[in-house]
Scaffold this motif. Structure first.
Motif, short mmCIF file in Angstrom:
data_model
loop_
_atom_site.label_atom_id
_atom_site.label_comp_id
_atom_site.label_asym_id
_atom_site.label_seq_id
_atom_site.Cartn_x
_atom_site.Cartn_y
_atom_site.Cartn_z
N PRO A 79 -4.72 21.44 28.59
CA PRO A 79 -3.97 20.37 29.24
C PRO A 79 -3.75 20.66 30.72
CG PRO A 79 -2.96 20.96 27.15
CD PRO A 79 -4.03 21.98 27.42
N GLU A 80 -4.01 19.67 31.56
CA GLU A 80 -3.92 19.85 33.02
C GLU A 80 -2.54 20.30 33.49
OE1 GLU A 80 -5.35 16.48 35.21
OE2 GLU A 80 -7.17 16.36 34.00
N LYS A 81 -1.50 19.80 32.86
CA LYS A 81 -0.14 20.11 33.32
C LYS A 81 0.45 21.35 32.67
CE LYS A 81 0.78 15.40 34.65
NZ LYS A 81 1.64 14.28 34.67
N LEU A 82 -0.33 22.02 31.85
CA LEU A 82 0.16 23.24 31.21
C LEU A 82 0.18 24.35 32.25
CD1 LEU A 82 0.98 24.32 28.39
CD2 LEU A 82 -1.37 25.12 28.17
N PRO A 83 1.32 25.03 32.43
CA PRO A 83 1.39 26.12 33.43
C PRO A 83 0.31 27.17 33.17
CG PRO A 83 3.57 25.61 32.58
CD PRO A 83 2.59 24.84 31.74
N ALA A 84 -0.22 27.74 34.22
CA ALA A 84 -1.31 28.71 34.13
C ALA A 84 -0.95 29.92 33.27
CB ALA A 84 -1.72 29.16 35.53
N ALA A 86 1.04 29.85 30.66
CA ALA A 86 1.38 29.43 29.30
C ALA A 86 0.24 29.73 28.34
CB ALA A 86 1.70 27.94 29.27
N LEU A 87 0.59 30.20 27.16
CA LEU A 87 -0.39 30.48 26.13
C LEU A 87 -0.94 29.15 25.61
CD1 LEU A 87 -1.74 32.58 24.32
CD2 LEU A 87 0.16 32.29 22.74
N TRP A 88 -2.24 29.07 25.50
CA TRP A 88 -2.87 27.86 24.96
C TRP A 88 -3.97 28.29 24.01
CZ3 TRP A 88 -7.85 25.47 25.74
CH2 TRP A 88 -7.95 24.20 25.17
N LYS A 89 -3.83 27.89 22.77
CA LYS A 89 -4.84 28.21 21.76
C LYS A 89 -5.13 26.93 20.98
CE LYS A 89 -6.06 31.46 18.19
NZ LYS A 89 -7.44 31.52 18.45
N PRO A 90 -6.25 26.28 21.31
CA PRO A 90 -6.59 25.04 20.59
C PRO A 90 -6.94 25.33 19.14
CG PRO A 90 -8.42 25.72 21.96
CD PRO A 90 -7.27 26.67 22.26
#
Length: 187
Positions: A79-84, A86-90
């Protein structure tokens, strides 16, 4: 006032019920070109130049190794607005076992890099045989597999199958899936 509220509630409920019913694909016309947007929408029942198949036919082709399966569903994007930081695991993509996952090649307009990626992978899996049977899919009501078929036709491939219901239909039939990884070389 109560009558108006009651009518509004009934209309709202009827609208929600209509959304839950699959679209009548017999009324969705095939466009002359590629679908360029709104990819998650009712699709036509057919695709000119290819054979539309249902889950039973897809399962037979898969079980008998009668075709190569190609998934064209896009890969999840951060997601574009997710802070750099922030953990992101699709969630992982689950495919029909043995499929080749070529994310994003079903878009209506492809960059030269994605076009080359699509062509190269089709060439690789068919070993250059443009008569090799290929099954394209993504999800139900997804134009990306329809677009991918049209593009494969333009590349000269001749034995193409469109599994319109994709993994939606496959999973509804309780058929096996496996975690997918995009094919290497993705732009």
């Amino acid at each position: 006032m109560r009558l108006l509220l009651s009518i509004a509630l009934v209309l709202l409920l009827l609208g929600a019920a209509a959304d839950a019913v699959p679209a009548d694909t017999s009324t969705v016309p095939e466009p002359s070109g590629y679908r360029l947007d709104d990819y998650r929408a009712p699709v036509p029942a057919t695709v000119g130049g290819a054979t539309a198949i249902d889950t039973s036919e897809a399962q037979t082709l898969w079980r008998e190794h009668g075709a190569l399966f190609v998934d064209v569903l896009p890969a999840p994007r951060r997601p574009e607005k997710l802070p750099a930081d922030a953990l992101w695991k699709p969630l992982p993509r689950r495919d029909i076992p043995g499929s080749l996952w070529l994310p994003d090649v079903g878009r209506g307009a492809l960059s030269p890099e994605f076009d080359a990626y699509f062509r190269a992978n089709l060439e690789r899996i068919t070993k250059g045989d443009k008569t090799a049977p290929l099954v394209f899919y993504c999800l139900a009501d997804c134009w990306m597999s329809w677009n991918a078929i049209k593009r494969a036709l333009s590349y000269g491939y001749t034995r193409l199958y469109w599994y319109r219901d994709g993994t939606t239909g496959w999973e509804a039939a309780a058929l096996p899936t496996e975690e997918a990884t995009p094919a290497p070389g993705r732009p």
